[in-house]
Structure formats: C-alpha cells, structure tokens
Design a protein around this motif. Sequence first.
Motif, PDB file in Angstrom:
ATOM      1  N   VAL A 146      34.222 -12.544   1.473  1.00 32.41           N
ATOM      2  CA  VAL A 146      34.705 -11.782   2.626  1.00 32.41           C
ATOM      3  C   VAL A 146      33.662 -11.781   3.739  1.00 32.41           C
ATOM      4  N   TYR A 147      32.411 -11.578   3.385  1.00 35.98           N
ATOM      5  CA  TYR A 147      31.323 -11.569   4.363  1.00 35.98           C
ATOM      6  C   TYR A 147      31.278 -12.889   5.140  1.00 35.98           C
ATOM      7  N   LYS A 170      34.508 -13.339   7.367  1.00 33.66           N
ATOM      8  CA  LYS A 170      34.594 -12.386   8.474  1.00 33.66           C
ATOM      9  C   LYS A 170      33.545 -12.665   9.547  1.00 33.66           C
ATOM     10  N   LYS A 171      32.363 -13.123   9.141  1.00 36.45           N
ATOM     11  CA  LYS A 171      31.329 -13.345  10.160  1.00 36.45           C
ATOM     12  C   LYS A 171      31.626 -14.546  11.053  1.00 36.45           C
ATOM     13  N   THR A 213      34.203 -14.646  12.881  1.00 37.68           N
ATOM     14  CA  THR A 213      34.723 -14.013  14.094  1.00 37.68           C
ATOM     15  C   THR A 213      33.904 -12.810  14.528  1.00 37.68           C
ATOM     16  N   ASP A 214      33.042 -12.301  13.648  1.00 39.64           N
ATOM     17  CA  ASP A 214      32.210 -11.144  13.967  1.00 39.64           C
ATOM     18  C   ASP A 214      30.802 -11.388  13.437  1.00 39.64           C
ATOM     19  N   PHE A 266      28.945  -8.699  11.451  1.00 41.44           N
ATOM     20  CA  PHE A 266      29.480  -8.234  10.173  1.00 41.44           C
ATOM     21  C   PHE A 266      28.444  -8.488   9.089  1.00 41.44           C
ATOM     22  N   ALA A 307      31.092  -5.703   4.285  1.00 38.78           N
ATOM     23  CA  ALA A 307      32.032  -6.335   3.354  1.00 38.78           C
ATOM     24  C   ALA A 307      32.221  -5.473   2.110  1.00 38.78           C
ATOM     25  N   GLU A 357      42.249  -4.671   1.815  1.00 39.63           N
ATOM     26  CA  GLU A 357      41.724  -5.183   3.086  1.00 39.63           C
ATOM     27  C   GLU A 357      41.076  -6.551   2.894  1.00 39.63           C
ATOM     28  N   LEU A 360      42.229 -10.251   4.490  1.00 40.72           N
ATOM     29  CA  LEU A 360      41.301 -11.084   5.258  1.00 40.72           C
ATOM     30  C   LEU A 360      41.242 -12.488   4.668  1.00 40.72           C
ATOM     31  N   THR A 420      42.751 -15.920   6.412  1.00 42.56           N
ATOM     32  CA  THR A 420      41.846 -16.997   6.772  1.00 42.56           C
ATOM     33  C   THR A 420      42.269 -18.305   6.121  1.00 42.56           C
TER      34      THR A 420
END
Length: 72
Positions: A35-36, A39-40, A42-43, A46, A51, A58, A62, A66
């Motif tokens: 997840v980390y 997610k990173k 786009t962010d 993060f 995470a 959630e 994600l 993706t």
Amino acid sequence: MTFAEVSEWEQLTGTPIDDLMAEAKPRGRALTATVYILKKRTDPNFSMVDAGQLTMTEALKLVRGTTNPKGE
C-alpha cells in the motif's frame, strides 16, 4: 510495480517479492509495504506509518484501484 518498487518492497519487508502471498506467511508488513509503495506514486509524502493506519477495506480499494485501470 516497477523494478525499483519491487526492490524497495523487498527492502521494507525483508523478503523476496515471490513471498508476497505465500501460504502460512504473515501478511501485515507485506500489505503495508504494498500500500505504501502504490500510494506514494500519487502522494510522495505518504509514509509507512500512514499505510499502517489504513483499514483492510481502504487498503484493498487502493490496491484494486491501482491494479485494475477500470477501478472495478
């Protein structure tokens, strides 16, 4: 994942990517690292701590969002 992301995942978890969903293996750190990394993309701010605060629902949304371009 890109090769760089796979390398980072392996460093974060201390296991080869092949063990991501191996039978009878703990999955918490592997899922958190997955997840980390996703997610990173786009962010950039993060973190692994962020995470770790996500619920399983959630996190799965994600990961599914993706890996599935249609968002299904």
